[in-house]
Design a protein around this motif. Sequence first.
Motif, PDB file in Angstrom:
ATOM      1  N   ASN A 287       8.610   5.479  -1.442  1.00  0.00           N
ATOM      2  CA  ASN A 287       8.212   4.177  -1.976  1.00  0.00           C
ATOM      3  C   ASN A 287       6.778   3.810  -1.533  1.00  0.00           C
TER       4      ASN A 287
ATOM      5  N   ARG B  54       2.473  -3.426  -3.036  1.00  0.00           N
ATOM      6  CA  ARG B  54       2.958  -4.159  -4.212  1.00  0.00           C
ATOM      7  C   ARG B  54       4.196  -4.984  -3.876  1.00  0.00           C
ATOM      8  N   GLN B  55       4.972  -4.455  -2.963  1.00  0.00           N
ATOM      9  CA  GLN B  55       6.255  -5.087  -2.673  1.00  0.00           C
ATOM     10  C   GLN B  55       6.589  -4.981  -1.189  1.00  0.00           C
TER      11      GLN B  55
ATOM     12  N   ASP C 184      13.670   5.245   4.668  1.00  0.00           N
ATOM     13  CA  ASP C 184      14.102   4.104   3.871  1.00  0.00           C
ATOM     14  C   ASP C 184      13.640   2.790   4.493  1.00  0.00           C
TER      15      ASP C 184
END
Lengths: 342, 588
Positions: free
Chosen positions: B26, B265-266, B286
């Motif tokens: 991510n 972005r997040q 994670d």
Amino acid sequence: MLKFCLKRLAFLPLVMFGVTFLLFFCLQFLSPEMRASLYIKDPRQLSQLEAVIEKYGLRKPMPVQYAIWLKQVVRGDLGYSETAKMPVAEAIRAFFPATFELTLLTFFPILIVGVFFGVLSAVYKDRLVDHITRFVAITGYSLPSFVLGLVLLMVFYGRLHWFPPGRYTLETDMLVHLDSFRHYTGLLTLDCLLNREGGAFVDVVKHMILPACTLLYISVALLLRITRSSMLEELSKDYVRTARAKGLPERVVIRKHALANALIPVVTLSSLLFIGLLGGVVITETVFDFPGIGRWGVQAAQQLDVPGVLGSTMLAAFLFVMANLISDMLYAVVDPRIRVGG
Amino acid sequence: MRTLRAALSCVLALTPAAFAAETIKNPDTFVYATIGDPDSLDPIWSYDTASHNIIANIYEFLLAYKGSGLSVKDLVPMIAGKVPSKANGLVSADGLTYRFPIRKGVKFHDGTILTPEDARYSILRFLLVDRDGGPASLLLEPILGVNSTRKNGKFDPEIGGRAFAAVTVDKGDLVIKLARPFAPFLTILANFGAMTSKDFCVKNGQWDGQAATLEAFNNPRREAMIPNEKADGTGAFKLERLDKANKQVILLRHEGYWRAPAKLRQVVIKVVDDFNTRKLMLQAGDADAVYGPQMYFPQLQGVPGAEVIDGLQNLERSSILMFTFKMNPTANQNIGSGKLDGQGVPPDFFSDKDVRKAFAYSVDYDSYIRDILRGKGRRTSGVIPASLPGGSEPRPQFKLDPKKAEEHFRKAWGGQVWEKGFKVSFVFNAGSAPSQTIAQMIKKNIEALNPKFRVDLRMIQWSTYLEQTQANKIPVFLAAWQADYPDAHNFAFPIVHSEGYYAGKQGYKNPKVDALIDEASRTQDERTRSSLYKRMQSLVDEDVPHVMLAEGVRYRAQRTWVKGFVFRPTFPDMPYGGYYYDLYKAVK
């Protein structure tokens, strides 16, 4: 049957009243300062403890506090849970579906595995399959769920990366929160299928595999042992001997005669297991970071979150009454000699 | 068996874990796994670290700290276009009036423009809604000279008028007039008084800014605040979703941010209660950073693909051994018989300085630093951290010295303590391993001095602790204080001022100490303030109302691909969470 069901259901509000009244009564043994600890999280706020007590009416007499709460409940307001940070009704709606799904995924395998191996163990008493089954049952029963959970997590997530903890991945999270994703039932697996999101469905199921396996292993042991002993008892009875003497095939003797009778205690235990799973399994939910109702209920109790405790207790009472009702009805199905109308 | 093991090893070796370190999971999303879920995202309600961390990323304050800065000199403008000072003419000569030019073109997340009226409304709402146990007193004290908007539990009808006169808008500037000179004022505005949109608040059922409606909105219940699902700030991230069921908060980059947009972005802030699960999440990639208390430090070292940044010093005073000078004897099991008869202690047992000093000489400070702080801490003596102006450099006042402890016990209470002995409870919070270890250490050392001495250890739950503290029933306990804002006053006042939180509970009062603290809070000149605090510290050293054990350090565990981390000692939830605007993910 209908009369019996209605009678049982009419009993429900009374049970809930009794449970909540008892809880309120017990909570009065805690001082208002202790109950106010829910709202005070830092020593910096302590100077205003008295004002908090006053604001939430924690010094009012117990019947007054109970009457206020009851009045709210009648209006459909179960109060606000500080631990869940949302109204109690909303908390139940938020946490219960996850627990319900996990229960469904776990309960039927427990039932199948428990009954099947229990019967197998009884039929092949003192043979290898019986020894293995008993060994599995004993280890399952004695193994703490957090140990098993942690081991499974370390192997299947930490090492193999197959089954992650939590409810779903970030991608599924984004998907299920899109406006286009419709929440038909509140049950995520079913909703994923209804929205034709196969990938999300697999993801949600993958996240439930490890908690389900943990629960399966620790819960199946009891059912297995009860089925085995009940089956052994039935197999030693005269009617089984008669059936065998009549020349009936062993399969028919076991399935049609012995098993039907052996299932009565199994039904009772299954209903209790089902309630236990629905009530939430705190340790499993904590280890696997699974957002179920059990974790919320226990946190509410630990933090003296009175509305939270009462809400989760009411739910547990409701489930208990319902599960008992269903198991009573199942008795009649399993054994036609039992009638529930009276 | 050997074949099976070999086959299993092959399977394990070919699993994604083997590749985890090579690729960034991510890449534009930062996941922080922690233990505390936010209480409220309404800036006027929140007074806890977990909430405040999220608020400080969604909302912005008038000022902020540059990097790891701590002093007024390190303040940088945020929503205020300039940092007021006498030099730039934005602070009046008497130090009472502060003028904040409001930055133009700053957009809220809903696209509306922040106006000076929004800034005024934000400060007024922070002051006047004032919930019990909330942070309002931080600004009420300097601006209105009071600690609450209520008198005897009832709303003060005059408070609104006074606040409206003190907080005004003039020529596009926010003007705040203080009740009295208050040196740390600007530092408070770097952490509290978040800028909110008046329209957004009103639309969400909040106070409309009118004096007439104020009483109805004062001291609200939790349910009456802006729902946690909604927020509208000007910060680099906007609230995408607060998922209560899954206990996570999702922030998305604010594309209309007045500075360059954030690199991430997040951001996902996820509550994961179990430490092992958090550790495995870090290992699997994670989670990009995880919360881990001191005791788990060794377990996080050597996690593949992760790093532990050690030695980060928060602005706090941890592990203060506090003595209660006058206890409540009613049904108090902590003081035994309530008499100096060998079976208890009198309620004013610790009012004798020799008793306090004897306890101070019974603490094994070096073991504490070595065993509990992993050798990373250092001795401290002052109320104010050394990193702040007016703070004291570590200058150990006491050391483990059984002879001196005996000497003071023999002198205490005219020799009666040594002759008759005593029995007292040492109370600590359940779940705190450091507190338990210190308590055991003190018990062992004191009981070894005289067989008539007995220290009972009592581990109690937070709720019981609250109850007993409130009732002044705890004789000796471990306390800690974390700064609301980086100023000496925020340590001196609560710890040793007779009206402060801890000194008030202990019953410690030295008028000279009080006067010096009051004077220092009014003094603008840093050198003069430092000298006042140093004089205050000398008096406290003489009185020994408490014993500072040592100051420890914290650590941050994060993936090695996380870049840009800046330790900001005053930022909420540092060093675990962070100011996400700083962060990005890259292999090198």
